[in-house]
Design a protein around this motif. Structure first.
Motif, short mmCIF file in Angstrom:
data_model
loop_
_atom_site.label_atom_id
_atom_site.label_comp_id
_atom_site.label_asym_id
_atom_site.label_seq_id
_atom_site.Cartn_x
_atom_site.Cartn_y
_atom_site.Cartn_z
N ALA A 49 -5.59 -1.24 6.09
CA ALA A 49 -6.01 -2.45 5.38
C ALA A 49 -4.87 -3.11 4.61
O ALA A 49 -4.98 -4.26 4.21
N HIS A 50 -3.77 -2.38 4.36
CA HIS A 50 -2.63 -2.91 3.60
C HIS A 50 -3.09 -3.41 2.22
O HIS A 50 -2.93 -4.59 1.88
N LYS A 52 -1.83 -6.25 -0.36
CA LYS A 52 -1.00 -7.19 0.38
C LYS A 52 -1.88 -8.10 1.23
O LYS A 52 -1.91 -9.30 1.03
N GLU A 53 -2.60 -7.49 2.16
CA GLU A 53 -3.48 -8.27 3.03
C GLU A 53 -4.94 -8.10 2.64
O GLU A 53 -5.81 -8.77 3.18
N ALA A 54 -5.22 -7.19 1.73
CA ALA A 54 -6.60 -6.94 1.30
C ALA A 54 -6.64 -6.75 -0.21
O ALA A 54 -5.64 -6.38 -0.83
N ASP A 55 -7.79 -7.03 -0.79
CA ASP A 55 -7.99 -6.80 -2.22
C ASP A 55 -7.78 -5.32 -2.51
O ASP A 55 -8.42 -4.45 -1.90
N HIS A 74 -1.33 0.24 -4.52
CA HIS A 74 -0.65 -0.70 -3.62
C HIS A 74 -0.20 0.00 -2.34
O HIS A 74 0.19 1.16 -2.35
N HIS A 75 -0.24 -0.73 -1.24
CA HIS A 75 0.06 -0.17 0.08
C HIS A 75 1.43 0.51 0.13
O HIS A 75 1.59 1.58 0.74
N SER A 76 2.43 -0.07 -0.51
CA SER A 76 3.79 0.47 -0.43
C SER A 76 3.91 1.86 -1.06
O SER A 76 4.83 2.61 -0.74
#
Length: 404
Positions: free
Chosen positions: A229-230, A233-236, A246-248
């Motif tokens: 879902a990232h 970045k690309e998702a809430d 956070h995805h990172s």
């Protein structure tokens, strides 16, 4: 985002412009520490780091500090290495870990927050030992507590320095220390050095007593879903399957755990490698659950209350002896990007020099491992794992993420 195709040589680092284009139009990694930057990447010469320096923490205010250790890191290392033990408490469900309060120098951050003197309603004599739990807890909330761990967990000290050298900055300060306090049980003062790790009062714990080693409940299936879902970045970042992280952050964690072969967080069931029959995951019948991924849960997924989008890495002892042909690749499963700065250090050929310079600051750890000659084989093991991870990144054509 950066796509890593081929590694660059250490000699290339100084010649790279700030945004050198790769063949795919992305940006090649810049080194976290350049070879021309004060000679940090020069070969480690033992004569420059004398054994005659007997300070517990060998960092001098009159010389250029190591750029990867912050002033706060140094202050906490000083507290851990030299602070007087003034109280102790058991850690529920962790019988071999002792939580202690330390009296020592103030840090800048603590000075701003509150006076570090013992609570006014208790004299220092009454705080000593464990007869005044409210006083002990107050010291801990002021950032004056730490966890004394098993001697076998010495690798956690190495992990702290690796975290800083790679620019991850997600683990808690740790040093090796021999204790002599009368407050502590005999097994803690028998002369065997133990790792002591700073206890962070801001870490968020679940109220569930059976799951208090997590800030968020997370199963393996949901973890794989949130990677896709990232989150942030690309998702809430707070809507399912995301948990606010956070995805990172997951790429940082995966890289760190792979280099150290820490399986307790992402693979406590030992599903990604061949465990020895004596492993706790086998003896406790956790390994048998690998066939049903819906039952698998993650542990030690922790964040700070003040910054719930960033992970905190704890219990980082890992597996220094894990053979190359039995590395746990489940730790990087689903990860589609890794931190650029950390990858650049792995590529640079500087890791040995940086780690030796960093580990030298902890005199007791340095001496216990036999100095530079004793530490080099361990560092070479981690370097080899780094090369394997770099090959994985190239094979999968994974991206590198510039630090936020």
């Amino acid at each position: 985002m950066i796509t890593l195709r081929v590694p660059f040589l250490p000699s290339d680092i100084d010649r790279l412009p700030s945004r050198a284009l790769s063949s795919t139009g992305g940006v090649r990694p810049r080194a976290a520490v350049k070879k021309t930057d004060s000679g940090w990447c020069q070969s480690f010469r033992e004569q420059d780091f004398p054994d005659s320096d007997q300070r517990r923490i060998r960092i001098s205010p009159d010389v250029q500090p190591l750029p990867w250790l912050s002033e706060d890191d140094t202050q906490k290392m000083e507290l851990l290495a030299g602070g007087e033990v003034v109280s102790k408490a058991r850690v529920p469900a962790h019988g071999q870990v002792l939580k202690v309060a330390l009296d020592g120098p103030l840090t800048n951050q603590q000075t701003q927050q509150t006076s570090m003197r013992p609570p006014k309603k208790h004299s220092t004599q009454h705080v000593l030992g464990c007869g005044v739990p409210e006083a002990h807890n107050e010291w801990c909330q002021q950032g004056r507590c730490s966890l004394i761990k098993r001697p076998d967990d010495w690798f956690e000290v190495f992990a702290f320095h690796l975290d800083r050298v790679l620019g991850l900055n997600r683990s808690l300060p740790a040093v090796l220390r021999t204790f002599h306090s009368e407050i502590l049980p005999y097994k803690y003062t028998s002369g065997t050095p133990r790792p002591i790790v700073w206890w962070d009062p801001d870490i968020q714990h679940l109220a569930d007593s059976d799951n208090d080693q997590n800030s968020v409940p997370l199963r393996w299936v949901q973890y794989q879903e949130l990677l896709q879902a990232h989150c942030g970045k690309e998702a809430d970042g707070t809507s399912a399957p995301c948990v606010g992280v956070h995805h990172s952050e997951w790429g940082r964690l995966a890289l760190f755990d792979f280099l150290l072969q820490v399986n307790d967080r992402l693979d406590r069931y030992c599903c990604g490698f061949r465990p020895d029959p004596s492993e706790s995951c086998v003896e406790n019948l956790l390994h048998a659950k690998c066939r049903n991924t819906k039952e698998l849960v993650l542990v030690h997924i922790l964040v700070r209350k003040a910054d719930p989008s960033r992970l905190v890495f704890i219990d980082n002892a890992g597996r220094p002896e894990q053979p190359t042909d039995n590395l746990n690749f489940r730790l990087v499963e689903g990860i589609d990007e890794f931190p650029e700065k950390a990858v650049s250090v792995l590529q640079s050929g500087c890791l040995e020099s940086l780690l030796l310079r960093s580990l030298y600051t902890d005199r007791e750890f340095w001496d216990s491992q036999g100095g530079a000659s004793g530490l080099r084989p361990l560092i070479h093991t981690v370097e080899q794992r780094g090369k394997i991870l770099l090959q994985h990144i190239r094979d999968k054509e994974l991206r590198l993420n510039r630090d936020l």
